[in-house]
Design a protein around this motif. Structure first.
Motif, short mmCIF file in Angstrom:
data_model
loop_
_atom_site.label_atom_id
_atom_site.label_comp_id
_atom_site.label_asym_id
_atom_site.label_seq_id
_atom_site.Cartn_x
_atom_site.Cartn_y
_atom_site.Cartn_z
N LEU A 66 0.82 -1.20 0.00
CA LEU A 66 0.00 0.00 0.00
C LEU A 66 0.86 1.26 0.00
CD1 LEU A 66 -2.95 0.77 -0.03
CD2 LEU A 66 -2.96 0.62 2.45
N VAL A 67 1.93 1.25 0.77
CA VAL A 67 2.84 2.40 0.83
C VAL A 67 3.55 2.58 -0.51
CG1 VAL A 67 4.93 3.30 1.93
CG2 VAL A 67 3.13 2.29 3.32
N GLU A 68 4.03 1.50 -1.10
CA GLU A 68 4.69 1.59 -2.40
C GLU A 68 3.74 2.08 -3.48
OE1 GLU A 68 6.80 -1.91 -3.58
OE2 GLU A 68 7.74 -2.11 -1.62
N THR A 69 2.51 1.63 -3.45
CA THR A 69 1.53 2.07 -4.44
C THR A 69 1.23 3.56 -4.29
OG1 THR A 69 0.55 -0.13 -4.46
CG2 THR A 69 -0.78 1.65 -5.37
N ALA A 70 1.07 4.01 -3.07
CA ALA A 70 0.84 5.44 -2.83
C ALA A 70 2.04 6.26 -3.31
CB ALA A 70 0.59 5.69 -1.35
N ALA A 71 3.22 5.75 -3.10
CA ALA A 71 4.43 6.44 -3.56
C ALA A 71 4.45 6.56 -5.08
CB ALA A 71 5.67 5.71 -3.08
N LEU A 72 4.10 5.48 -5.76
CA LEU A 72 4.11 5.51 -7.22
C LEU A 72 3.05 6.46 -7.78
CD1 LEU A 72 4.77 1.76 -8.00
CD2 LEU A 72 6.35 3.68 -8.21
N VAL A 73 1.91 6.56 -7.12
CA VAL A 73 0.87 7.50 -7.55
C VAL A 73 1.36 8.93 -7.36
CG1 VAL A 73 -1.46 8.34 -7.12
CG2 VAL A 73 -1.03 5.89 -7.23
N ASP A 74 2.01 9.21 -6.23
CA ASP A 74 2.57 10.54 -6.00
C ASP A 74 3.60 10.89 -7.07
OD1 ASP A 74 1.15 11.44 -3.84
OD2 ASP A 74 2.64 10.86 -2.35
N LEU A 75 4.50 9.97 -7.35
CA LEU A 75 5.52 10.21 -8.36
C LEU A 75 4.90 10.39 -9.75
CD1 LEU A 75 8.24 7.69 -7.17
CD2 LEU A 75 8.33 10.19 -7.05
N ALA A 76 3.88 9.59 -10.05
CA ALA A 76 3.22 9.71 -11.35
C ALA A 76 2.55 11.07 -11.52
CB ALA A 76 2.18 8.59 -11.52
N PHE A 77 1.94 11.58 -10.46
CA PHE A 77 1.30 12.89 -10.53
C PHE A 77 2.34 13.97 -10.87
CE2 PHE A 77 -0.10 16.83 -8.41
CZ PHE A 77 -1.26 17.05 -9.14
N PHE A 78 3.49 13.92 -10.22
CA PHE A 78 4.54 14.90 -10.52
C PHE A 78 5.02 14.76 -11.96
CE2 PHE A 78 9.04 15.91 -10.93
CZ PHE A 78 9.00 17.26 -10.65
N PHE A 79 5.26 13.53 -12.40
CA PHE A 79 5.81 13.34 -13.74
C PHE A 79 4.80 13.65 -14.84
CE2 PHE A 79 9.05 10.92 -11.37
CZ PHE A 79 10.15 11.67 -11.79
N VAL A 80 3.52 13.55 -14.56
CA VAL A 80 2.51 13.98 -15.53
C VAL A 80 2.59 15.50 -15.70
CG1 VAL A 80 0.02 14.31 -15.87
CG2 VAL A 80 0.92 12.06 -15.32
N PHE A 104 7.32 13.42 -1.26
CA PHE A 104 6.62 12.35 -0.55
C PHE A 104 6.72 11.03 -1.32
CE2 PHE A 104 3.94 15.45 1.96
CZ PHE A 104 4.49 15.08 3.18
N GLY A 105 6.67 11.08 -2.64
CA GLY A 105 6.78 9.85 -3.42
C GLY A 105 8.09 9.14 -3.20
N VAL A 106 9.18 9.89 -3.25
CA VAL A 106 10.50 9.28 -3.02
C VAL A 106 10.60 8.75 -1.60
CG1 VAL A 106 12.97 9.81 -2.86
CG2 VAL A 106 11.64 10.64 -4.80
N MET A 107 10.16 9.55 -0.62
CA MET A 107 10.24 9.14 0.78
C MET A 107 9.41 7.87 1.03
SD MET A 107 8.78 11.04 4.16
CE MET A 107 7.12 10.64 3.65
#
Length: 121
Positions: A66-80, A104-107
């Motif tokens: 769950l934490v890894e998935t949330a991180a990837l969504v955060d990173l995806a939002f920035f990269f979009v 937050f995505g990296v952390m």
């Protein structure tokens, strides 16, 4: 740290629901009515906050995915935001609105990848 990230996401949800949609206008975020991108981003951030709170209460082994998935969504939002600004669909300053998501995505990704002993897997 996990709870801090969760409460920050929930605060963004609460703030985003009561604030006018033009709050992100200075950064060039898409605001055209029905402001779909803005509303989706706010709801997604709030959902991640609830997911991170749940992961904080769960045993570490159960909450990792769950934490890894949330991180990837955060990173995806920035990269979009970054990709759209590079493609000149958004102004060059648009990724500034997503810097918090990048941090937050990296952390969160690093937290999710660590085992109970503190080693990366």
């Amino acid at each position: 740290m996990l709870r801090a990230a969760a409460f920050t996401h929930l605060a963004l949800l609460a703030f985003g629901l009561v604030s006018p949609v033009t709050i992100f206008a200075p950064w060039g975020i898409a605001l055209g009515e029905p402001a779909t991108f803005f509303r989706f981003a706010i709801i997604a951030q709030g959902t991640l906050g609830f997911a991170l709170l749940r992961a904080a209460k769960a045993p570490r082994r159960d909450g990792r995915l769950l934490v890894e998935t949330a991180a990837l969504v955060d990173l995806a939002f920035f990269f979009v935001l970054l990709a759209d600004s590079w493609a000149r669909k958004l102004p060059p300053r648009a990724p500034i609105a997503g810097v918090v998501d990048l941090v937050f995505g990296v952390m969160l990704f690093r937290m999710g990848r660590r085992d109970a002993g503190g080693r990366s897997t």
